[in-house]
Design a protein around this motif. Structure first.
Motif, mmCIF file in Angstrom:
data_model
loop_
_atom_site.group_PDB
_atom_site.id
_atom_site.type_symbol
_atom_site.label_atom_id
_atom_site.label_comp_id
_atom_site.label_asym_id
_atom_site.label_seq_id
_atom_site.Cartn_x
_atom_site.Cartn_y
_atom_site.Cartn_z
ATOM 1 N N UNK A 29 0.388 7.099 2.040
ATOM 2 C CA UNK A 29 0.053 6.175 0.868
ATOM 3 C C UNK A 29 -1.346 6.238 0.609
ATOM 4 N N UNK A 30 -2.109 6.645 1.527
ATOM 5 C CA UNK A 30 -3.527 6.212 1.104
ATOM 6 C C UNK A 30 -4.352 7.720 1.115
ATOM 7 N N UNK A 31 -4.359 8.607 2.065
ATOM 8 C CA UNK A 31 -4.808 9.668 1.818
ATOM 9 C C UNK A 31 -4.433 10.738 1.066
ATOM 10 N N UNK A 32 -2.910 11.056 0.950
ATOM 11 C CA UNK A 32 -2.508 11.918 0.074
ATOM 12 C C UNK A 32 -2.709 11.571 -1.294
ATOM 13 N N UNK A 33 -2.663 10.109 -1.900
ATOM 14 C CA UNK A 33 -2.870 9.678 -3.390
ATOM 15 C C UNK A 33 -4.518 9.890 -3.410
ATOM 16 N N UNK A 34 -5.322 9.809 -2.548
ATOM 17 C CA UNK A 34 -6.995 10.062 -2.909
ATOM 18 C C UNK A 34 -7.038 11.504 -3.326
ATOM 19 N N UNK A 35 -6.125 12.452 -2.560
ATOM 20 C CA UNK A 35 -6.438 13.700 -2.564
ATOM 21 C C UNK A 35 -5.788 14.191 -4.182
ATOM 22 N N UNK B 115 -5.230 2.866 -8.324
ATOM 23 C CA UNK B 115 -4.962 3.758 -9.078
ATOM 24 C C UNK B 115 -4.444 4.977 -8.499
ATOM 25 N N UNK B 116 -4.779 5.286 -7.094
ATOM 26 C CA UNK B 116 -4.235 6.174 -6.341
ATOM 27 C C UNK B 116 -2.842 6.176 -6.060
ATOM 28 N N UNK B 117 -2.495 4.967 -5.887
ATOM 29 C CA UNK B 117 -0.878 4.628 -5.606
ATOM 30 C C UNK B 117 -0.132 4.977 -7.057
ATOM 31 N N UNK B 139 5.371 -3.235 -2.895
ATOM 32 C CA UNK B 139 5.591 -3.441 -1.463
ATOM 33 C C UNK B 139 4.882 -2.073 -0.512
ATOM 34 N N UNK B 140 5.271 -0.869 -1.199
ATOM 35 C CA UNK B 140 4.648 0.119 -0.272
ATOM 36 C C UNK B 140 3.034 -0.125 -0.318
ATOM 37 N N UNK B 141 2.588 -0.419 -1.553
ATOM 38 C CA UNK B 141 0.963 -0.662 -1.836
ATOM 39 C C UNK B 141 0.497 -1.664 -0.855
ATOM 40 N N UNK B 202 -3.218 -12.236 2.683
ATOM 41 C CA UNK B 202 -3.885 -10.855 1.740
ATOM 42 C C UNK B 202 -2.808 -10.386 0.460
ATOM 43 N N UNK B 203 -1.820 -10.719 0.967
ATOM 44 C CA UNK B 203 -0.750 -10.121 -0.233
ATOM 45 C C UNK B 203 -0.629 -11.186 -1.219
ATOM 46 N N UNK B 204 -0.663 -12.459 -0.975
ATOM 47 C CA UNK B 204 -0.664 -13.712 -1.935
ATOM 48 C C UNK B 204 -2.102 -13.456 -2.624
ATOM 49 N N UNK B 205 -2.875 -13.025 -2.199
ATOM 50 C CA UNK B 205 -4.419 -12.902 -2.684
ATOM 51 C C UNK B 205 -4.570 -12.136 -3.655
#
Lengths: 291, 265
Positions: A29-35, B115-117, B139-141, B202-205
């Motif tokens: 969820x962080x490295x793959x999306x960056x690629x 944007x990457x997610x 939730x994933x992000x 952090x989530x709430x913010x």
């Protein structure tokens, strides 16, 4: 039953197993999306805006100002404006955090903890809320605007926002706690005997600060710079709410590409370039630390 | 020792605290302002809190924020605790690699992460038809940016634990699972709780990541406040913001409460 003194390789295997789920999660969820972002930044769009091949450098050349109609300085200007605002925010935050850190240091012991907590508490208030509050404080109805108008700085009925000054104010107020904390950590450890020695040798004012204090609080200043400069490069909420249309920053352009404009390759290219800027900034930081 | 205790220094500090607190004070004051609009109100009222309770859109945003916060915190606390435990012990091959991966969500500017997610969800949707933007993607992000913070807190707690308790239990013949249930977990508990509170706060913010990864129907409080700012503020939004400020303060205080316990144990 495993013995109490399990051999090291076994402990290592368990530790690795414990790390596995979270590492996988962050990779997916962080490295793959960056690629993915990097890849899309090289793609083209067809007539209806869908991503297609061939791979191209067009997004990057547009960022440099080479559009379909020849050279346009719009994006280089936005880059420059973003960098200047990020630098100004950092410099102002450092300049303001300095007296704050020294003032907290001069308080009696138990009050220092209270003061430091008070510095952090605003961070837990949502930035959206803190930023729109500045709209209330700087708007045409506010007493600040009325006072500026009576001093002749403003047309009556005009607000202090949207303006570049309002963006700076909002960003400095946002990052001040991030700068104050590391700076205070340095100020607290300050060896005053060195400052005294410099004073005894005749240093005064700026020279005393420059040679007696500055070298000692350098680590705090450097940490504060990183914590302010990097996030302010990607800031889009504060310029969005306080800057109006005139003070577009990189973050706002990025947001437009994924909102109204729908130009994903271009937006991805901006993201890649801002990541590069972040990388350069933190690499410089690391070099500094080593030197 | 010379200590600069000049009055101008304290004055400057007072002015800077005013800069930090002015936005918060003005929002809270406006939420109790009877005249509704304008800064020059005089009468105190709780009216806006009343109308807020009847505002269905606002209440749905509250529910969404709480649901998002609770589910992402649950996930990130589980994953982050395991990670923190794994990183607290002896070094093993590949640990430095894991540590640098762990730093990615922390140093990534939040807009780039957002944007990457967004792009990932688009790509997965194209391949499989799943991962529509909405509560699940949020939730994933959120879990992704929470994990490193939980792991850091838990790892610090694990490394600071007195090993003699576990040694004593082992000497008395405790099995591995007994040891974990009766000694390690109770000692670790304040760290896990502090990590979970931090994750929830952090989530709430968060605004930026939610803004890009939300879909229709998954509006959270910060997104609602943001869109109200664009459409024109109402006194209810001040009341809503005041509630958000209050809950953030409560969470921070609760998080601070778990720390003195650390020192005692």
């Amino acid at each position: 039953m495993p013995s109490a003194n399990a051999p090291a390789p076994k402990a290592g295997r368990i530790a690795r197993l414990l790390c596995l789920p979270a590492t996988l999660w962050i990779t997916v969820l962080s490295l793959v999306p960056l690629l993915l972002v990097a890849g899309i930044s090289f793609m083209s769009r067809d007539d209806i805006g869908t991503l297609t091949l061939p791979l191209t450098l067009e997004s990057y050349s547009r960022l440099l100002g080479f559009g379909p109609f020849g050279f346009e300085p719009l994006y280089p200007q936005i880059f420059l404006r973003t960098a200047i605002i990020a630098l100004a925010t950092t410099a102002l935050s450092l300049a303001l955090a300095l007296p704050l850190a020294f003032a907290i240091r001069s308080l009696p012991g138990r009050w220092r903890g209270v003061a430091l907590t008070l510095v952090v508490v605003p961070l837990w208030t949502n930035l959206v809320v803190r930023t729109y509050a500045w709209q209330l404080l700087l708007g045409p109805d506010s007493w600040l605007a009325a006072a500026s108008a009576s001093l002749g700085w403003l047309q009556p009925g005009e607000g202090l926002y949207p303006s570049l000054g309002a963006v700076l104010l909002g960003m400095v107020a946002d990052y001040l706690p991030f700068v104050t904390l590391p700076l205070y950590a340095s100020v607290e450890r300050l060896d005053w005997t060195l400052v005294e020695a410099a004073a005894d040798l005749g240093a005064k004012g700026w020279r005393l600060f420059r040679h007696g204090i500055l070298p000692q609080i350098w680590p705090g200043l450097a940490a504060g710079t990183t914590l302010t400069f990097i996030p302010s490069l990607g800031q889009f909420l504060v310029p969005d709410l306080l800057g109006g249309g005139k003070t577009l920053l990189l973050g706002n352009v990025l947001q437009q590409q994924f909102g109204t404009s729908g130009d994903w390759p271009f937006g991805s290219a901006i993201a890649v370039v801002s990541l590069l800027l972040v990388g350069i900034a933190s690499a410089l930081q690391r070099l500094r630390k080593r030197a | 020792m010379i200590r600069p205790q000049k009055p101008w220094l304290l004055l400057a500090a007072a002015a800077l605290f005013a800069l930090l607190y002015a936005p918060i004070v003005v929002v809270v004051a406006q939420s109790f302002n009877g005249s509704g609009h304008g800064v020059s109100g005089t009468s105190l009222t709780l009216r806006w809190y009343g109308t807020l309770m009847q505002n269905e859109v606002a209440m749905r945003a509250v529910t969404n924020s709480l649901m998002l916060g609770a589910s992402s915190t649950l996930l990130s606390t589980l994953l982050g605790t395991l990670l923190g435990l794994g990183l607290a012990g002896q070094a093993f091959p590949g640990r430095r690699w894991i540590e640098s991966i762990l730093h990615v969500p922390v140093i990534l500017p939040d807009i780039v992460m957002a944007i990457s997610i967004l792009l990932l969800s688009h790509w997965v949707r194209k391949l499989t038809g799943l991962m529509e933007l909405g509560m699940p993607t949020m939730i994933l992000a959120h879990t992704t940016f929470q994990i490193p913070f939980v792991a850091m807190v838990v790892r610090a707690r694990r490394s600071g634990m007195d090993p003699s308790w576990e040694e004593a239990a082992r000497d008395l013949g405790a099995t591995r699972s007994q040891l974990f249930r009766h000694i390690t977990l109770p000692l670790l508990w304040p760290g896990i709780l502090a990590g979970a509170l931090l994750a929830f706060a952090l989530s709430l913010d968060d605004f930026v990541v939610s803004f890009f990864t939300s879909g229709p129907g998954s509006t959270t409080l910060p997104i609602l406040i943001h869109s109200s700012v664009r459409r024109g503020l109402t006194p209810e939004i001040h009341a809503l913001s005041t509630l958000l400020i209050g809950s953030a303060l409560l969470l921070t205080l609760a998080g601070a409460r778990t720390r003195p316990q650390n020192a005692e144990k």
